[in-house]
Design an enzyme around this catalytic site. Structure first.
Site, PDB file in Angstrom:
ATOM      1  N   LYS A   3       0.829  -1.168   0.118  1.00 31.28           N
ATOM      2  CA  LYS A   3       0.156  -0.039   0.000  1.00 31.28           C
ATOM      3  C   LYS A   3       0.812   1.242  -0.016  1.00 31.28           C
ATOM      4  O   LYS A   3       0.344   2.314  -0.282  1.00 31.28           O
ATOM      5  CB  LYS A   3      -1.177  -0.010   1.091  1.00 31.28           C
ATOM      6  CG  LYS A   3      -2.173  -1.130   0.780  1.00 31.28           C
ATOM      7  CD  LYS A   3      -2.937  -0.671  -0.119  1.00 31.28           C
ATOM      8  CE  LYS A   3      -3.754  -1.859  -0.516  1.00 31.28           C
ATOM      9  NZ  LYS A   3      -4.549  -1.499  -1.827  1.00 31.28           N
TER      10      LYS A   3
HETATM   11  N1  PMP Z   1      -2.910  -8.079   1.916  1.00 34.79           N
HETATM   12  C1  PMP Z   1      -2.772  -7.198   2.995  1.00 34.79           C
HETATM   13  C2  PMP Z   1      -2.161  -7.353   4.200  1.00 34.79           C
HETATM   14  C3  PMP Z   1      -3.435  -5.859   3.095  1.00 34.79           C
HETATM   15  O1  PMP Z   1      -3.315  -4.920   4.063  1.00 34.79           O
HETATM   16  C4  PMP Z   1      -4.248  -5.695   1.786  1.00 34.79           C
HETATM   17  C5  PMP Z   1      -5.016  -4.223   1.648  1.00 34.79           C
HETATM   18  N2  PMP Z   1      -6.063  -4.162   2.594  1.00 34.79           N
HETATM   19  C6  PMP Z   1      -4.274  -6.725   0.684  1.00 34.79           C
HETATM   20  C7  PMP Z   1      -3.585  -7.937   0.944  1.00 34.79           C
HETATM   21  C8  PMP Z   1      -5.498  -6.508  -0.358  1.00 34.79           C
HETATM   22  O2  PMP Z   1      -5.075  -5.267  -1.307  1.00 34.79           O
HETATM   23  P1  PMP Z   1      -6.246  -4.706  -2.088  1.00 34.79           P
HETATM   24  O3  PMP Z   1      -7.011  -3.647  -1.070  1.00 34.79           O
HETATM   25  O4  PMP Z   1      -5.537  -3.969  -3.203  1.00 34.79           O
HETATM   26  O5  PMP Z   1      -7.221  -5.667  -2.726  1.00 34.79           O
END
Ligand code: PMP
Length: 310
Positions: A46
């Protein structure tokens, strides 16, 4: 390598290559590649979104130097936005459901963010509603709303996906990745699809998420899983969803640490479990790409590597 700001260290993460010698489920001649996104400076995928959202907000005029950024987040998006906000001296306020890990909350605070909690039972839906209510009280504020903002998948379309193609070329058999907001999955999937219309797209969710039609309930795997269908997935030709149990996800997370030195979070364990199942059902010579989104040390208070029940 000399750098002047930590934001410049975001991205260009390595791809880890797993073969039959690492996991017998991978047919000889096939490869599973995992993009090590936990090596970003904020410890997750992120960081890329944080930089992109702030760049886009400033360019479009939605953000000025006086603006407070408000966002509902499980933590990693908050950390990513806070790192990017530091470079521009912007204030941040994050709305976090109580259940998410204490370490992620401590990291957001360390980066200067203010935190507001919402009850665990209200899920991310409750955090979104609370963030909208708080925004009304702040005259100059910006709510990027990662769950519906097209800048979320765009961030991954423009940064992560091109890195994969630069390293592997366009002949990728299958893309397997976890779905939280769906931003990572849809941004990368679109980029890969434009280059290979035959690519298989496998979305990964924990048990308790609704993508395969089951009822919504709580789960321990953190960062993925949805209570509603993410808007970003609506028009994607998704091959299938893989639903992974907490016990399989955590067992794999521990195995990745112990056998490979990969200190990743449980959504990475879930993604790897799904990627191995995908590899096992494809012919030899296939290339499967998955993503390890964050670091495991932010879940130590939840005994990620020592829990007995999984
Ligand atoms: N894995 C983790 C540990 C995350 O924090 C996130 C984001 N919430 C994701 C996967 C999934 O990413 P996205 O929000 O882009 O689907």
């Amino acid at each position: 390598m000399i750098i002047d700001s930590i934001q410049t260290a975001i991205g260009n993460t390595p791809l880890f290559r797993f073969t039959h010698h690492d996991f017998f489920d991978i047919p000889e001649g096939s490869v599973v590649y995992a993009k090590l996104e936990y090596l970003n400076p904020g410890g997750s995928i992120k960081d890329r979104l944080g930089v992109y959202l702030i760049k886009e907000g400033l360019a479009s005029g939605r953000l000025t130097k006086e603006t407070t950024i408000i966002e509902p987040t499980a933590g990693n998006t908050g950390i990513g936005i806070a790192i990017a906000a530091l470079a521009e001296n912007l204030q941040t306020l994050f709305v976090v459901p109580e259940k998410f890990s204490l370490e992620k909350q401590a990291l957001m605070r360390a980066l200067g963010a203010e935190l507001v909690h919402t009850p665990t039972e209200e899920g991310i839906t409750g955090a979104i509603a609370k963030a909208k209510a708080i925004q009304k009280e702040h005259v100059d504020s910006y709510l990027p709303l990662q769950f519906s903002n097209p800048a979320n998948p765009e961030a991954y379309y423009h940064s992560l996906a091109p890195e994969i193609v630069a390293d592997l070329g366009e002949e990728i058999t299958s893309f397997v990745a976890g779905i939280g907001s769906g931003g990572t999955f849809s941004g990368v999937a679109r980029y890969l699809l434009e280059r290979n219309a035959a690519i298989r797209l496998v979305g990964v969710e924990p048990e308790g998420s609704i993508l395969n039609g089951g009822a919504s309930h709580s789960h321990e795997i953190e960062g993925i899983g949805v209570e509603f269908m993410p808007t970003f997935l609506e028009t994607l030709p998704i091959t299938r969803y893989a639903t992974i149990s907490d016990s399989d996800g955590f067992a794999m997370t521990r195995r990745l640490a112990k056998e490979h030195g990969l200190l990743v979070g449980s959504s990475s364990g879930a993604a790897m479990t799904a990627a191995l199942a995908e590899a096992a059902q494809l012919p030899a010579g296939s290339q499967i790409v998955t993503i390890f989104p964050d670091a495991g040390d932010r879940y130590l208070s939840k005994n990620i590597y020592s829990r007995e029940e999984y």
